[in-house]
Design a protein around this motif. Structure first.
Motif, PDB file in Angstrom:
ATOM      1  N   SER A 454      14.326  42.338  47.564  1.00  0.00           N
ATOM      2  CA  SER A 454      12.880  42.581  47.713  1.00  0.00           C
ATOM      3  C   SER A 454      12.209  42.721  46.356  1.00  0.00           C
ATOM      4  CB  SER A 454      12.661  43.835  48.554  1.00  0.00           C
ATOM      5  OG  SER A 454      11.288  44.145  48.638  1.00  0.00           O
ATOM      6  N   SER A 486       6.425  37.444  60.495  1.00  0.00           N
ATOM      7  CA  SER A 486       6.713  38.643  59.697  1.00  0.00           C
ATOM      8  C   SER A 486       7.240  39.772  60.571  1.00  0.00           C
ATOM      9  CB  SER A 486       5.447  39.094  58.949  1.00  0.00           C
ATOM     10  OG  SER A 486       5.037  38.124  58.017  1.00  0.00           O
ATOM     11  N   MET A 489      10.880  39.151  61.202  1.00  0.00           N
ATOM     12  CA  MET A 489      11.688  39.372  60.007  1.00  0.00           C
ATOM     13  C   MET A 489      11.953  40.866  59.772  1.00  0.00           C
ATOM     14  SD  MET A 489       9.978  36.632  57.365  1.00  0.00           S
ATOM     15  CE  MET A 489      10.912  37.303  56.004  1.00  0.00           C
ATOM     16  N   LEU A 490      10.970  41.733  60.115  1.00  0.00           N
ATOM     17  CA  LEU A 490      11.074  43.152  59.798  1.00  0.00           C
ATOM     18  C   LEU A 490      11.524  44.010  60.983  1.00  0.00           C
ATOM     19  CD1 LEU A 490       7.812  43.399  57.669  1.00  0.00           C
ATOM     20  CD2 LEU A 490      10.157  43.462  56.818  1.00  0.00           C
ATOM     21  N   SER A 519       1.346  35.022  54.286  1.00  0.00           N
ATOM     22  CA  SER A 519       2.586  35.576  54.822  1.00  0.00           C
ATOM     23  C   SER A 519       3.114  36.689  53.930  1.00  0.00           C
ATOM     24  CB  SER A 519       3.630  34.464  54.948  1.00  0.00           C
ATOM     25  OG  SER A 519       4.848  34.985  55.405  1.00  0.00           O
ATOM     26  N   THR A 520       3.014  36.505  52.599  1.00  0.00           N
ATOM     27  CA  THR A 520       3.469  37.537  51.652  1.00  0.00           C
ATOM     28  C   THR A 520       2.630  38.806  51.794  1.00  0.00           C
ATOM     29  OG1 THR A 520       4.205  35.849  50.092  1.00  0.00           O
ATOM     30  CG2 THR A 520       3.863  38.054  49.213  1.00  0.00           C
ATOM     31  N   ARG A 523       3.760  40.569  55.033  1.00  0.00           N
ATOM     32  CA  ARG A 523       5.119  41.078  54.894  1.00  0.00           C
ATOM     33  C   ARG A 523       5.174  42.333  54.017  1.00  0.00           C
ATOM     34  NH1 ARG A 523       7.059  36.834  53.227  1.00  0.00           N
ATOM     35  NH2 ARG A 523       7.406  37.288  51.020  1.00  0.00           N
ATOM     36  N   ASN A 524       4.452  42.318  52.887  1.00  0.00           N
ATOM     37  CA  ASN A 524       4.465  43.476  51.983  1.00  0.00           C
ATOM     38  C   ASN A 524       3.818  44.699  52.631  1.00  0.00           C
ATOM     39  OD1 ASN A 524       5.520  43.194  49.052  1.00  0.00           O
ATOM     40  ND2 ASN A 524       4.572  41.213  49.472  1.00  0.00           N
ATOM     41  N   MET A 526       3.454  45.333  55.900  1.00  0.00           N
ATOM     42  CA  MET A 526       4.300  45.816  56.987  1.00  0.00           C
ATOM     43  C   MET A 526       5.525  46.550  56.428  1.00  0.00           C
ATOM     44  SD  MET A 526       3.128  45.260  60.024  1.00  0.00           S
ATOM     45  CE  MET A 526       4.609  45.394  61.010  1.00  0.00           C
ATOM     46  N   SER A 527       6.123  45.971  55.373  1.00  0.00           N
ATOM     47  CA  SER A 527       7.292  46.600  54.765  1.00  0.00           C
ATOM     48  C   SER A 527       6.948  47.992  54.229  1.00  0.00           C
ATOM     49  CB  SER A 527       7.826  45.716  53.630  1.00  0.00           C
ATOM     50  OG  SER A 527       8.931  46.324  53.004  1.00  0.00           O
TER      51      SER A 527
END
Length: 624
Positions: A454, A486, A489-490, A519-520, A523-524, A526-527
């Motif tokens: 990551s 996303s 993925m998570l 998408s990035t 994803r960031n 949500m992460s």
């Protein structure tokens, strides 16, 4: 002299191959070879890039590693010719991967040499020389490619010479000379002998240097290679000047200059002109010295892109004023002579009229010179401002870089060091046959690898964004589709912490932007939400429409953010790193990427948060 032992670009050959490609049907291997040859011989870097990509596409469809190596290798050369350094490095890196898959040491070596030249052109000399030496060692393992080894050793020796590392340069160049002599390869022998002469001259071994340079020149004249001849003859002339043989030095320099002018070799013209100017100055032939000095300055400025225009313009203006003054004096003397001879009032009046006209002409010329000087001063000031702006920008980038490295150093070092500890644990448990403990260590290793991956993903994206290298392709995008990817993925992250997370988004909202960067963003965010939410908490993602924007809502029931911290979220100020509720680590790059990528997509981002209650990020993107 760097070796030129490669086939040169030739537009006639490239055009002929293009016609040949259209004449009949070929099998896939013949087409790949034709595409490679066209890209190699093509003089236009843009067209060469086009055919390289065609080769890559065909080789990829046929799963042909050799074709993929050739395609990416030639693409790297084409991109380098276009000045696209980062893309060229990426292409060469891919070609190196395929060379390793093919287990071809010679292909790995020639790729490393090309990458080395990229670093050398960007003034990263230590890295460039390290790669050159690595390529040489790989070529030593290849018994049937002595020619490539000879060229690599010769070129590396010349790089050391360029950097003033003469002892290392001598060692490499001497080895290259011996290799070429064993191969009985005349042009290689001549280049190596000439380079030995250059190095020995710098080491003050003038007699040995003179012998090597003269021998190299004799071979090159027989071969008709004037490219290297110009540099070697100029250096040989310098040795003759030191020894006081000015006549021989003059003949060598004039011949070298003629070769350079015929082949339009600007650097060689510059060097020969400088030596001739110095030679004629020592011989008190100031007219020739001035002529060659002017020629040297002109070519030096053209090569270095440095402005010496003001000095030359002033010299020229002074020369023209002197010429005008001489003409004025001559005409004035003529008027006086006519006055004495005729004592005629009419002729006297005519002489005065001529004098006045000449005076006006002189004043006009003076004004023109002043305007020219003012214009040159404005140009100089403008260039100074550009340099100052570039200096300020460089300082800003350096400050950002320093802050950035201070942020990532600790968090990257931690996971890397963990791998050493994990390896020791695995070895210990294997020896003790404690299989259940090995399974626990494996999960720890997976977690550590995920953290490092990551960090590196965000690091790469941030670095590319800072250099303007992020590929950006605007298109119509279904936000729900991108968001669901996303979420999938998570999902395992949410399960690991027993967090209830939105499983799927069904709303249809279409925006206009770049799919990868959006998408990035999701994803960031949500992460982060999962990272800072306690076990048993909740993280939701939904999309909606507000006015002319599609909006992404990402909410959590996590630890929240204070008002003070919210003001520092999207920059490098303040404390950037925080551990998640389960000890998750990061370097604080994720939100910087979110901020940059949102603005790249012409959107905006807002944050609502309450400490101990939770946080909501709202990302606004233009509707399609």
């Amino acid at each position: 002299m760097s070796s030129k032992l490669v086939v040169a670009q030739d537009q006639f050959v490239a055009d002929s191959l293009k016609m040949l490609l259209k004449t009949r049907d070929y099998n896939e291997y013949e087409i790949m070879q034709l595409l490679l040859d066209i890209a190699h011989f093509e003089t236009s870097s843009k067209v060469s890039e086009e055919y390289s990509r065609k080769l890559i596409e065909l080789a990829n469809s046929k799963n042909n590693p050799k074709g993929l190596f050739d395609g990416y290798f030639q693409l790297g050369n084409s991109l380098r010719e276009s000045g696209k350094w980062y893309e060229s490095l990426d292409a060469f890196t891919k070609s190196l991967d395929f060379a390793k898959k093919l287990n071809k040491k010679n292909l790995e070596a020639i790729t490393l040499l090309e990458v080395s030249q990229l670093y050398f052109l960007n003034n990263k000399y230590d890295t460039a020389l390290f790669m050159s030496e690595e390529a040489i060692e790989k070529l030593r393992l290849v018994s049937d490619d002595s020619l490539s080894l000879s060229a690599a050793v010769l070129n590396t020796g010349y790089d050391y010479y360029t950097l003033g590392k003469y002892e290392k340069s001598y060692k490499h160049t001497l080895e290259a000379s011996q290799l070429y002599q064993e191969l009985n390869y005349s042009i290689g022998v001549s280049y190596a002998l000439g380079n030995l002469g250059l190095v020995l001259s710098k080491l003050d071994s003038l007699t040995l240097a003179q012998g090597n340079l003269q021998e190299a020149i004799n071979i090159l004249k027989d071969l008709g290679d004037t490219y290297a001849l110009t540099e070697f003859q100029t250096e040989l002339a310098s040795i003759h000047i030191v020894k006081g043989d000015f006549k021989t030095a003059e003949a060598l320099l004039l011949e070298s200059l003629a070769y350079a002018e015929e082949d339009r070799l600007q650097e060689r013209i510059r060097d020969a002109s400088l030596k001739l100017s110095q030679l004629y100055d020592s011989l008190d032939d100031h007219q020739k010295a001035y002529h060659h000095q002017c020629q040297y300055i002109a070519y030096r400025d053209s090569i270095n892109n440095e402005a010496n225009i003001r000095k030359i313009a002033n010299l020229r203006a002074e020369y023209e004023i002197g010429q005008k003054q001489t003409e004025l004096d001559l005409k004035h003397a003529e008027v006086e002579l006519l006055t004495v001879q005729s004592r005629n009032h009419k002729l006297l009046l005519g002489g005065i009229t001529i004098f006045v006209l000449l005076l006006l002409a002189l004043i006009y010329a003076g004004l023109k010179v002043m305007k020219l000087k003012e214009r040159l001063i404005r140009i100089a000031r403008s260039r100074r401002k550009i340099v100052a702006d570039q200096r300020d920008e460089l300082q800003r980038l350096n400050e950002t870089k320093d802050k950035f490295f201070s942020l990532i150093s600790h968090d990257i070092r931690g996971p890397v060091n963990n791998f050493n500890g994990i390896a020791m644990l695995i070895q210990m448990h294997v020896e003790a046959q404690e299989w259940e403990e090995i399974e626990k260590v494996a999960k720890l290793q997976e977690k550590t690898a995920g953290e490092l991956s990551s960090v590196l993903d965000n690091l790469l994206s941030w670095a590319m964004s800072q250099q303007g290298k992020i590929p950006f392709r605007e298109e119509e995008i279904d936000l729900g589709q991108v968001a669901n990817i996303s979420l999938n993925m998570l999902s395992h992250n949410a399960i690991a912490k027993d967090i209830k997370m939105t499983e799927r988004v069904e709303d249809l909202v279409k925006v206009r932007g770049d799919r990868n960067t959006i998408s990035t963003i999701i994803r960031n965010l949500m992460s982060n939400a999962l990272k800072f939410t306690d076990n048993g908490g909740q993280v939701d993602l939904r999309i909606d429409v507000e006015g002319e924007y599609g909006v992404i809502y990402i909410s959590d029931t996590g630890i929240g953010i204070s008002d003070e911290k919210i003001g520092e979220l999207f920059g490098f100020t303040g404390e950037r790193t925080r551990r998640g509720t389960s000890g998750e680590k990061g370097v604080g790059l994720g939100l910087n990427l979110v901020h940059e990528f949102v603005h790249l997509n012409k959107g905006k981002v807002e944050v609502d948060s309450e400490v101990g209650v939770g946080t909501t990020f709202k990302v606004y993107l233009p509707l399609a």
